[in-house]
Design a protein around this motif. Structure first.
Motif, mmCIF file in Angstrom:
data_model
loop_
_atom_site.group_PDB
_atom_site.id
_atom_site.type_symbol
_atom_site.label_atom_id
_atom_site.label_comp_id
_atom_site.label_asym_id
_atom_site.label_seq_id
_atom_site.Cartn_x
_atom_site.Cartn_y
_atom_site.Cartn_z
ATOM 1 N N ALA A 1 0.824 -1.212 0.000
ATOM 2 C CA ALA A 1 0.000 0.000 0.000
ATOM 3 C C ALA A 1 0.856 1.258 0.000
ATOM 4 N N ASP A 2 2.129 1.129 0.427
ATOM 5 C CA ASP A 2 3.026 2.275 0.458
ATOM 6 C C ASP A 2 3.682 2.548 -0.894
ATOM 7 N N VAL A 3 3.517 1.633 -1.849
ATOM 8 C CA VAL A 3 4.055 1.826 -3.200
ATOM 9 C C VAL A 3 2.890 2.220 -4.099
ATOM 10 N N ASP A 4 2.951 3.397 -4.686
ATOM 11 C CA ASP A 4 1.807 3.915 -5.441
ATOM 12 C C ASP A 4 1.605 3.182 -6.764
ATOM 13 N N ILE A 5 2.700 2.911 -7.472
ATOM 14 C CA ILE A 5 2.601 2.259 -8.786
ATOM 15 C C ILE A 5 3.608 1.115 -8.816
ATOM 16 N N MET A 6 3.126 -0.090 -9.090
ATOM 17 C CA MET A 6 3.994 -1.257 -9.168
ATOM 18 C C MET A 6 3.984 -1.770 -10.601
ATOM 19 N N MET A 7 5.164 -1.845 -11.181
ATOM 20 C CA MET A 7 5.309 -2.320 -12.553
ATOM 21 C C MET A 7 6.121 -3.608 -12.545
ATOM 22 N N GLY A 8 5.838 -4.486 -13.480
ATOM 23 C CA GLY A 8 6.617 -5.715 -13.592
ATOM 24 C C GLY A 8 6.459 -6.317 -14.971
ATOM 25 N N THR A 9 7.261 -7.333 -15.271
ATOM 26 C CA THR A 9 7.160 -8.019 -16.555
ATOM 27 C C THR A 9 6.943 -9.509 -16.323
ATOM 28 N N PHE A 10 6.456 -10.171 -17.358
ATOM 29 C CA PHE A 10 6.236 -11.616 -17.321
ATOM 30 C C PHE A 10 7.314 -12.369 -18.083
ATOM 31 N N THR A 11 8.343 -11.665 -18.539
ATOM 32 C CA THR A 11 9.353 -12.259 -19.408
ATOM 33 C C THR A 11 10.475 -12.953 -18.647
ATOM 34 N N LYS A 12 10.468 -12.839 -17.340
ATOM 35 C CA LYS A 12 11.548 -13.447 -16.559
ATOM 36 C C LYS A 12 11.034 -14.658 -15.782
ATOM 37 N N SER A 13 10.510 -14.415 -14.610
ATOM 38 C CA SER A 13 10.140 -15.512 -13.719
ATOM 39 C C SER A 13 8.966 -16.341 -14.229
ATOM 40 N N PHE A 14 8.108 -15.758 -15.068
ATOM 41 C CA PHE A 14 6.890 -16.454 -15.468
ATOM 42 C C PHE A 14 7.012 -17.160 -16.815
ATOM 43 N N SER B 1 7.018 -16.084 -19.900
ATOM 44 C CA SER B 1 6.059 -15.668 -20.919
ATOM 45 C C SER B 1 6.512 -14.334 -21.509
ATOM 46 N N CYS B 2 5.574 -13.477 -21.873
ATOM 47 C CA CYS B 2 5.902 -12.161 -22.418
ATOM 48 C C CYS B 2 4.895 -11.141 -21.895
ATOM 49 N N GLY B 3 5.257 -9.860 -22.025
ATOM 50 C CA GLY B 3 4.353 -8.793 -21.599
ATOM 51 C C GLY B 3 4.743 -8.184 -20.270
ATOM 52 N N GLY B 4 3.923 -7.230 -19.838
ATOM 53 C CA GLY B 4 4.172 -6.551 -18.569
ATOM 54 C C GLY B 4 2.879 -6.099 -17.935
ATOM 55 N N TYR B 5 2.972 -5.520 -16.740
ATOM 56 C CA TYR B 5 1.768 -5.085 -16.021
ATOM 57 C C TYR B 5 2.045 -3.815 -15.237
ATOM 58 N N ILE B 6 0.990 -3.105 -14.957
ATOM 59 C CA ILE B 6 0.979 -1.995 -14.003
ATOM 60 C C ILE B 6 -0.117 -2.290 -12.998
ATOM 61 N N SER B 7 0.193 -2.186 -11.714
ATOM 62 C CA SER B 7 -0.816 -2.391 -10.679
ATOM 63 C C SER B 7 -0.833 -1.191 -9.746
ATOM 64 N N GLY B 8 -2.000 -0.888 -9.260
ATOM 65 C CA GLY B 8 -2.162 0.262 -8.374
ATOM 66 C C GLY B 8 -3.615 0.381 -7.942
ATOM 67 N N SER B 9 -4.046 1.584 -7.671
ATOM 68 C CA SER B 9 -5.434 1.806 -7.246
ATOM 69 C C SER B 9 -6.380 1.576 -8.418
ATOM 70 N N LYS B 10 -7.646 1.328 -8.115
ATOM 71 C CA LYS B 10 -8.642 1.126 -9.169
ATOM 72 C C LYS B 10 -8.796 2.377 -10.029
ATOM 73 N N GLU B 11 -8.696 3.553 -9.400
ATOM 74 C CA GLU B 11 -8.810 4.802 -10.153
ATOM 75 C C GLU B 11 -7.658 4.956 -11.140
ATOM 76 N N LEU B 12 -6.449 4.603 -10.708
ATOM 77 C CA LEU B 12 -5.273 4.693 -11.590
ATOM 78 C C LEU B 12 -5.417 3.761 -12.788
ATOM 79 N N ILE B 13 -5.778 2.506 -12.537
ATOM 80 C CA ILE B 13 -5.879 1.530 -13.617
ATOM 81 C C ILE B 13 -6.990 1.909 -14.590
ATOM 82 N N GLN B 14 -8.106 2.405 -14.079
ATOM 83 C CA GLN B 14 -9.194 2.833 -14.965
ATOM 84 C C GLN B 14 -8.754 3.997 -15.839
ATOM 85 N N TYR B 15 -7.999 4.912 -15.254
ATOM 86 C CA TYR B 15 -7.483 6.052 -16.016
ATOM 87 C C TYR B 15 -6.557 5.580 -17.131
#
Length: 515
Positions: free
Chosen positions: A325-338, A340-354
Motif C-alpha cells: 500500500a506504500d508503493v503507489d505504482i507497481m510495474m513488472g514483466t512476465f518475461t523473466k520468472s513467469f 512468458s511475455c508482456g508486462g503489467y501496471i498495478s495500483g489503485s482502481k482509479e489509476l488503472i481505470q485512467y
C-alpha cells in the motif's frame, strides 16, 4: 560505487584509446582511397544517392565497425586455394535452437566478410545456459503450465489480432489482470503485450509538463525513454542512495518549476526492485520513507524481482517487509520468472481505470497473446500452490539457494561480483575490452554460454559478464559452471581479489552438506 583498481582502469583506458586511434587512422586512409575511386564515391558519403545526409552518424558507425563487429571475431580458417578467411561470430546475438532451459542448443555461425554479416551453420552446441532470465524454470516445458497453454492456443489462436478496446480482450485477459492484482497485493492491474512498452508508454501518460520525475541513475532504458517522452522535468539521484534522493527532492521542491518557480504539479520517484546490470536490491524502505516525507509518488519497477525473490515470490516488497500500500505504482514483466511475455501496471482502481482510457499501449497495441496469458496465470497458480502441489515453494527455495551458493563460490575464487544475496543476477566484472570476447569465447568452448555486456549498455570502464541463475539449474550444473568459469578466469586474468583459503572453503562445504 565500484572501486576500480588503478592498473585495471589504466589498461582499460589505454585499450579503448588504442582502438580509437587505429580506427581513426584506418578510416582516414579509407577516405583517401575512396576519394580517388569514383566508383566508391557514394560509399564515401554513406548514402545511395549524392545529396542525402548520412543515415548513420559517424560516431555510431565508427563504434559498430571498429569495436562491436571486431569484438566478435573468433578463429580464422583458410578455406580453399583462394585462402578465403572465415571468422566465427561468437560473442553477441547468439541464436539458439531450443527452449531456454538450464541447458540449450547454441547455433554456430561464421562470416567471410569480417563479421559484417553472419551465416548460420547446421551445427549446434549443447551448452549450460547462464544468460537467460528463466529464473523459476517456467520457460521450458512444465507439467502444469504447458498443456494448458497448448489448449489455449487451440481455442484462441496465437493472437487476438486486435487491441484491447476493440476485439482483443478475452476472458483470459480479465482473469490475468485480476490474478496479477491479487498476487502483488494491489486493488487492480492492467497488462500489456510487451514489457519494455509498459514503462515507455505509461510514464508519458502519468507525467507531463509541470511534473517532476526523479529517477535512479541506473534505471533501465525503458524508464529513461519513457521519462524523456513525458515532457516532465527529469533529474537523477545517485544509484540506490536514499540520502542523495532526499537532497534532490528538497532542492527541486524549493526551486519549483523552471522560470515560473511555481510548485510542481506532480512528483514521482522511480526505482527498480533488482537492478538488471548490477544485481542489487533496491533500498525500498528508506526510499519510501523519503517519498512520504516530501509527498512524492513511488514507482517501483519489478521486472527482475517479481517472482524471483520473497518467500512466496511476490518481489522486493515481500522480501524487505514493505507494505504494498506504500508503493503507489507497481510495474513488472512476465518475461523473466513467469516464462512468458508482456508486462503489467498495478495500483489503485482509479489509476488503472485512467490508464485504460488514456494509455496508447492499451488503446492501440495488440493485446497480449492468449497462450502467453494462460502461461502467466498457470505460473502464478503454481507459485501459490493452487496446482495442488508444492512445486512453487520448491522453485522459490531452489532459486534462492542456487543464487546464494553461486555468488559465494565466485567470490571465494577471487572474482569481483556485484549485487546482493538472494538476487539471481550476478555480474562478474571484466573491465578491459579485450577480456569481453576472451571470457565469452573460452566459456563457450567449454559448453558454458554466458552473456557479456559493455559500453554503451554500461559505462566505458565497467564491462561485465552477467550471470543469471535459474531454479532449473541442478547443483551439478552450478559446480560445472564454477569449474569452467574458474579456469577461464585464470586464463583471462579477471580474478581481481585473492581467493579465500581452501580450508575455510572446505569447512563451508561440509556445513552445507550437513544442512
Amino acid at each position: 560505487m565500484i572501486a576500480i583498481p588503478y592498473l585495471t582502469a589504466l589498461t582499460t583506458y589505454f585499450s579503448y584509446g588504442l582502438l580509437f586511434v587505429f580506427g581513426q587512422v584506418r578510416d582516414f586512409f579509407r577516405k583517401i582511397i575512396d576519394w580517388w575511386s569514383a566508383s566508391n564515391l557514394q560509399a564515401l558519403f554513406c548514402c545511395k544517392n549524392q545529396g542525402y545526409a548520412p543515415i548513420c552518424l559517424g560516431l555510431e558507425d565508427f563504434y559498430i565497425r571498429r569495436l562491436y563487429l571486431r569484438i566478435q571475431l573468433y578463429e580464422m580458417d583458410a578455406a580453399g586455394p583462394a585462402i578465403k578467411h572465415e571468422f566465427h561470430g561468437d560473442c553477441f546475438n547468439r541464436p539458439i535452437a531450443s527452449a531456454p532451459d538450464a541447458w540449450f542448443d547454441v547455433v554456430e555461425r561464421y562470416s567471410n566478410d569480417y563479421n559484417k554479416t553472419l551465416k548460420l551453420t547446421k551445427k549446434t552446441s549443447r551448452c549450460l545456459n547462464l544468460g537467460s532470465y528463466n529464473y523459476l524454470g517456467f520457460a521450458a516445458s512444465d507439467e502444469y503450465c504447458t498443456p494448458r497453454a497448448i489448449e489455449t492456443l487451440k481455442k484462441y489462436s496465437p493472437s487476438t489480432c486486435s487491441s484491447r478496446v476493440d476485439g482483443g480482450t478475452t476472458d483470459l485477459h480479465n482473469e490475468l489482470e485480476e490474478c496479477v492484482a491479487n498476487f502483488v497485493g494491489k486493488p487492480a492491474a492492467i497488462v500489456f503485450g510487451m514489457g519494455y512498452v509498459t514503462n515507455s508508454a505509461i510514464l508519458p501518460v502519468l507525467m507531463g509538463k509541470g511534473g517532476l520525475i526523479v529517477s535512479d541513475s541506473l534505471n533501465h532504458n525503458s524508464i529513461v525513454n519513457g521519462a524523456r517522452g513525458s515532457g516532465a522535468r527529469v533529474c537523477v539521484f545517485q544509484h540506490n542512495t536514499p540520502a542523495h534522493l532526499e537532497e534532490v527532492l528538497r532542492e527541486k521542491i524549493a526551486e519549483g518549476q523552471p522560470r515560473t518557480r511555481r510548485p510542481w504539479k506532480k512528483i514521482i520517484v522511480i526505482v527498480e526492485g533488482i537492478y538488471s546490470m548490477e544485481g542489487e536490491l533496491c533500498k525500498l524502505p528508506e526510499i519510501i520513507a523519503i517519498c512520504k516525507k516530501y509527498k512524492a509518488y513511488t514507482y517501483l519497477d519489478e521486472a527482475h524481482s517479481i517472482g524471483a525473490v520473497g518467500k512466496t515470490g511476490r518481489g522486493v516488497c515481500e522480501l524487505l517487509g514493505v507494505n504494498t500500500a506504500d508503493v503507489d505504482i507497481m510495474m513488472g514483466t512476465f518475461t523473466k520468472s513467469f516464462g512468458s511475455c508482456g508486462g503489467y501496471i498495478s495500483g489503485s482502481k482509479e489509476l488503472i481505470q485512467y490508464l485504460k482510457y488514456t494509455c496508447p499501449a492499451h488503446l492501440y497495441a495488440t493485446s497480449i497473446s492468449p497462450p502467453a496469458a494462460q502461461q502467466i496465470i498457470c505460473a502464478i497458480k503454481v507459485l501459490l500452490g493452487e496446482d495442488g502441489s508444492n512445486r512453487g515453494a520448491q522453485k522459490l527455495a531452489r532459486i534462492r539457494e542456487n543464487s546464494n551458493f553461486f555468488r559465494s563460490e565466485l567470490q571465494k575464487m577471487g572474482f569481483e561480483v556485484l549485487g546482493d544475496n538472494d538476487s539471481p543476477v550476478m555480474p562478474i566484472m571484466l573491465y578491459n575490452p579485450a577480456k569481453i570476447p576472451a571470457f565469452s569465447r573460452e566459456c563457450l568452448k567449454q559448453n558454458v554460454a554466458v552473456v557479456t555486456v559493455a559500453f554503451p549498455a554500461t559505462p566505458l570502464l565497467l564491462a561485465r559478464a552477467r550471470i543469471c541463475i535459474s531454479a532449473s539449474h541442478t547443483r551439478e550444473d552450478l559446480i560445472k559452471a564454477l569449474e569452467v568459469i574458474g579456469r577461464v578466469g585464470d586464463l583471462v586474468g579477471i580474478k581481481y581479489f585473492p581467493a579465500e583459503p581452501k580450508k575455510a572453503q572446505a569447512e563451508e562445504e561440509r556445513l552445507l552438506k550437513l544442512d
